[in-house]
Design a protein around this motif. Sequence first.
Motif, PDB file in Angstrom:
ATOM      1  N   SER A 165       0.017  21.520  31.645  1.00  0.00           N
ATOM      2  CA  SER A 165      -0.068  22.740  30.824  1.00  0.00           C
ATOM      3  C   SER A 165      -0.609  23.930  31.599  1.00  0.00           C
ATOM      4  O   SER A 165      -0.569  25.061  31.105  1.00  0.00           O
ATOM      5  CB  SER A 165      -0.962  22.479  29.604  1.00  0.00           C
ATOM      6  OG  SER A 165      -0.479  21.398  28.840  1.00  0.00           O
ATOM      7  N   ALA A 166      -1.132  23.687  32.801  1.00  0.00           N
ATOM      8  CA  ALA A 166      -1.746  24.775  33.569  1.00  0.00           C
ATOM      9  C   ALA A 166      -0.732  25.828  33.998  1.00  0.00           C
ATOM     10  O   ALA A 166      -1.070  26.991  34.218  1.00  0.00           O
ATOM     11  CB  ALA A 166      -2.463  24.217  34.798  1.00  0.00           C
ATOM     12  N   GLY A 167       0.554  25.429  34.095  1.00  0.00           N
ATOM     13  CA  GLY A 167       1.572  26.361  34.573  1.00  0.00           C
ATOM     14  C   GLY A 167       1.735  27.583  33.688  1.00  0.00           C
ATOM     15  O   GLY A 167       2.132  28.656  34.161  1.00  0.00           O
ATOM     16  N   GLU A 168       1.449  27.438  32.397  1.00  0.00           N
ATOM     17  CA  GLU A 168       1.596  28.553  31.463  1.00  0.00           C
ATOM     18  C   GLU A 168       0.782  29.773  31.877  1.00  0.00           C
ATOM     19  O   GLU A 168       1.188  30.924  31.660  1.00  0.00           O
ATOM     20  CB  GLU A 168       1.164  28.093  30.056  1.00  0.00           C
ATOM     21  CG  GLU A 168       1.120  29.212  29.033  1.00  0.00           C
ATOM     22  CD  GLU A 168       0.481  28.791  27.720  1.00  0.00           C
ATOM     23  OE1 GLU A 168       0.287  29.653  26.853  1.00  0.00           O
ATOM     24  OE2 GLU A 168       0.150  27.586  27.566  1.00  0.00           O
ATOM     25  N   PHE A 169      -0.368  29.540  32.515  1.00  0.00           N
ATOM     26  CA  PHE A 169      -1.302  30.636  32.784  1.00  0.00           C
ATOM     27  C   PHE A 169      -0.858  31.536  33.941  1.00  0.00           C
ATOM     28  O   PHE A 169      -1.491  32.561  34.198  1.00  0.00           O
ATOM     29  CB  PHE A 169      -2.700  30.067  33.055  1.00  0.00           C
ATOM     30  CG  PHE A 169      -3.290  29.371  31.859  1.00  0.00           C
ATOM     31  CD1 PHE A 169      -3.857  30.096  30.825  1.00  0.00           C
ATOM     32  CD2 PHE A 169      -3.236  27.983  31.753  1.00  0.00           C
ATOM     33  CE1 PHE A 169      -4.394  29.462  29.716  1.00  0.00           C
ATOM     34  CE2 PHE A 169      -3.769  27.338  30.651  1.00  0.00           C
ATOM     35  CZ  PHE A 169      -4.345  28.083  29.620  1.00  0.00           C
ATOM     36  N   GLN A 170       0.241  31.166  34.638  1.00  0.00           N
ATOM     37  CA  GLN A 170       0.752  32.045  35.683  1.00  0.00           C
ATOM     38  C   GLN A 170       1.152  33.405  35.111  1.00  0.00           C
ATOM     39  O   GLN A 170       1.168  34.409  35.823  1.00  0.00           O
ATOM     40  CB  GLN A 170       1.949  31.400  36.389  1.00  0.00           C
ATOM     41  CG  GLN A 170       1.582  30.210  37.264  1.00  0.00           C
ATOM     42  CD  GLN A 170       2.729  29.781  38.162  1.00  0.00           C
ATOM     43  OE1 GLN A 170       3.260  30.596  38.921  1.00  0.00           O
ATOM     44  NE2 GLN A 170       3.110  28.512  38.078  1.00  0.00           N
ATOM     45  N   ARG A 171       1.473  33.426  33.813  1.00  0.00           N
ATOM     46  CA  ARG A 171       1.862  34.683  33.174  1.00  0.00           C
ATOM     47  C   ARG A 171       0.730  35.712  33.157  1.00  0.00           C
ATOM     48  O   ARG A 171       0.964  36.900  32.906  1.00  0.00           O
ATOM     49  CB  ARG A 171       2.324  34.414  31.737  1.00  0.00           C
ATOM     50  CG  ARG A 171       3.639  33.658  31.676  1.00  0.00           C
ATOM     51  CD  ARG A 171       4.256  33.703  30.298  1.00  0.00           C
ATOM     52  NE  ARG A 171       3.568  32.856  29.336  1.00  0.00           N
ATOM     53  CZ  ARG A 171       2.979  33.293  28.231  1.00  0.00           C
ATOM     54  NH1 ARG A 171       2.952  34.578  27.954  1.00  0.00           N
ATOM     55  NH2 ARG A 171       2.407  32.443  27.406  1.00  0.00           N
ATOM     56  N   LEU A 172      -0.502  35.269  33.437  1.00  0.00           N
ATOM     57  CA  LEU A 172      -1.637  36.211  33.480  1.00  0.00           C
ATOM     58  C   LEU A 172      -1.633  37.040  34.757  1.00  0.00           C
ATOM     59  O   LEU A 172      -2.367  38.023  34.859  1.00  0.00           O
ATOM     60  CB  LEU A 172      -2.965  35.455  33.336  1.00  0.00           C
ATOM     61  CG  LEU A 172      -3.207  34.815  31.958  1.00  0.00           C
ATOM     62  CD1 LEU A 172      -4.453  33.922  32.005  1.00  0.00           C
ATOM     63  CD2 LEU A 172      -3.370  35.882  30.886  1.00  0.00           C
ATOM     64  N   GLY A 173      -0.838  36.607  35.745  1.00  0.00           N
ATOM     65  CA  GLY A 173      -0.662  37.421  36.942  1.00  0.00           C
ATOM     66  C   GLY A 173      -1.586  37.108  38.097  1.00  0.00           C
ATOM     67  O   GLY A 173      -1.704  37.904  39.032  1.00  0.00           O
ATOM     68  N   PHE A 174      -2.216  35.932  38.082  1.00  0.00           N
ATOM     69  CA  PHE A 174      -3.133  35.583  39.166  1.00  0.00           C
ATOM     70  C   PHE A 174      -2.720  34.272  39.844  1.00  0.00           C
ATOM     71  O   PHE A 174      -3.560  33.540  40.375  1.00  0.00           O
ATOM     72  CB  PHE A 174      -4.566  35.477  38.637  1.00  0.00           C
ATOM     73  CG  PHE A 174      -5.096  36.765  38.089  1.00  0.00           C
ATOM     74  CD1 PHE A 174      -5.435  37.812  38.933  1.00  0.00           C
ATOM     75  CD2 PHE A 174      -5.217  36.949  36.717  1.00  0.00           C
ATOM     76  CE1 PHE A 174      -5.912  39.010  38.427  1.00  0.00           C
ATOM     77  CE2 PHE A 174      -5.685  38.142  36.209  1.00  0.00           C
ATOM     78  CZ  PHE A 174      -6.026  39.184  37.059  1.00  0.00           C
TER      79      PHE A 174
END
Length: 435
Positions: A130-139
């Motif tokens: 599920s960690a991949g989703e957080f790439q949308r935060l831009g970091f």
Amino acid sequence: MALPVVTIVGRPNVGKSSLLNSLAGEMISIVESTAGVTRDRVSTLVELNGRYVELVDTGGYGIVDEGELTRHVEEQINNAVAMADVVLFVVDIRDGIMPLDQDIAQMLRKHDLDVILVANKADSPKQLGSAGEFQRLGFGEAIPISATNFVNRAELLEKVSDNLSHMPVELPKRERVRIAVVGKRNAGKSTFINSVVGETRVIASDIPGTTRDAVDVIFDYKGEKFCLIDTAGVRKKRKMSNSIEYYSYTRAARSIKRADVVLFMVDSTLPLSQPDKKLAAMINEEYKACILVINKWDLANDAADPDDYLDYVDKMLPGMRHCPIAFTTATTGENLENVLHLTTEVFQQASTEVPTPKLNKAIETISEARIGGSKRGIPKIYYATQVAVRPVSLLLFVNDPGLFNNTFKRFAINKLREMLDLEEVPIRLMFRRRH
């Protein structure tokens, strides 16, 4: 050159304090399921893969604080981000991206910073994907971790080290004096610390119980590094309303243990009470050098006489009679320089190494007074040696330790203070039978 600063940010209850404690290897920040427990910047010195850094925990971004301190908490977060070399942006892998996460990402993009995205609470292997989703935060890609179970801790440490590899490795400088600032709630401890360091380093408010963690604040004084430890205000145990207050109390007690000098702050507008007596007992039990700081003296009764107040303190806190006293007004900085001067003086006294001939001359004088005695016999001291400083600790070789009662000990300590020029610090006496 200052040590690198690694600041932990995130919305409330994502596990920032747990992460700081995990990386530090000890309980530094209070960890509670209640959102908004951390308010101040809580920092500690840690070694990460051979490099020393200052690790900083912050309050939850966007918290609606029950004490109406939201603005103050966000100021502390902004200050911590501004001083950071690396930011650990913590999110909750179970919740996915939340609106507050996006607000934090937008705030961080305004700064030219190295940001490491940390997806916490990955307690099950099923959650790692599920960690991949957080790439949308831009970091970039988030590192899935579990701060409580040490999952992927080594990977996170390696990432931090890589981001700091361009900076020289510095060894930390040990503070010369550690000063714990203790007192009842709302005695002015945080205001005092902010006045000393010249900035809003800790949140100061009229709301009782604002400070919860023990907060270390490093500052320079006459070319030396000092550490002020802000602590939560102590109140009666039966009036502690929740576990946060209990943890705050234990942090204050631990701060006394690790301090070289204790500043015992007293609110001059209130009568001395049971919490004051409890603090005095804790300080005495740890044999800590102490200064009684009588704060808010500008608000005391216009007719208040310092000598009368000294008599009052002497009556209410008899175990603190050896402690120097300073009258202050923390809000204006009145007499703070004198408090720091007294701090260095009592620290030097508590660090005294007494020459053996001088010590045994004093012991001889005490023995000649022939204090004490019972049907069991007369107490005799053969000789003494100093075994430690801070506190000055003396080992007395005697005929029978059981013959040395409290009356003798009080008499001996008073004479030793007078004869060894240690009038403002505690002396610990230990007795051993000479075989």
